[in-house]
Design an enzyme around this catalytic site. Structure first.
Site, short mmCIF file in Angstrom:
data_model
loop_
_atom_site.label_atom_id
_atom_site.label_comp_id
_atom_site.label_asym_id
_atom_site.label_seq_id
_atom_site.Cartn_x
_atom_site.Cartn_y
_atom_site.Cartn_z
CE LYS A 45 -35.93 9.74 -24.77
NZ LYS A 45 -36.12 9.86 -26.21
CE LYS A 47 -37.89 4.32 -25.26
NZ LYS A 47 -39.28 4.55 -25.15
#
Length: 139
Positions: A45, A47
């Site tokens: 993702k 993050k």
């Protein structure tokens, strides 16, 4: 006993997660939830999570519909499927892995499990990325 396995990050726990896990539990008698590792969340993702994998496993494992919460493996996403041998894999509507690829991997590993895709619950409101955006806007 019919075992069901569900998957996810479950970082910012919200009603969409609860609906997903409740629907998964209705498919069988015993619900195992596999949480994505912190490293894989960051890799997939782009993050970091707000809560660590240990914290997320604790929160998900505390839900009444969940019988067991475990953190997945870094490299072998199917290791725990092979280990626990669920009869049903309950996938979220936004699962990143294509269903056909999941079926092929199950066949390759001689895992006989039915795949069920759980429908979204108000994904315009209850989606982690939308909630993160709203938090940003309000701070």
């Amino acid at each position: 006993m019919k075992k069901v396995m569900a998957f996810g990050t479950f970082d910012l726990l919200h009603p969409g997660h609860i609906k997903y896990l409740s629907a998964a539990k209705k498919l069988g008698d015993y619900l195992i939830v596999v949480l994505t590792t912190d490293k894989n969340v960051e890799r997939l993702k782009g993050k970091k999570t707000v809560h660590s994998q240990k914290e997320r496993a604790f929160m998900i494992g505390s839900l009444k519909m969940v019988n067991k919460a475990v953190v997945g493996k870094e490299k072998d996403f199917y290791f725990l499927v092979k280990k626990f041998k669920p009869q049903i894999l309950a996938l979220g509507y936004d699962q990143s892995e294509p269903i056909q690829k999941v079926r092929e991997e199950l066949l390759k590993r001689k895992i006989n499990a039915k795949i069920v895709v759980i429908k979204a619950f108000n994904e315009k409101k209850y989606k982690g990325s939308k909630i993160r955006q709203k938090i940003k806007e309000n701070s």
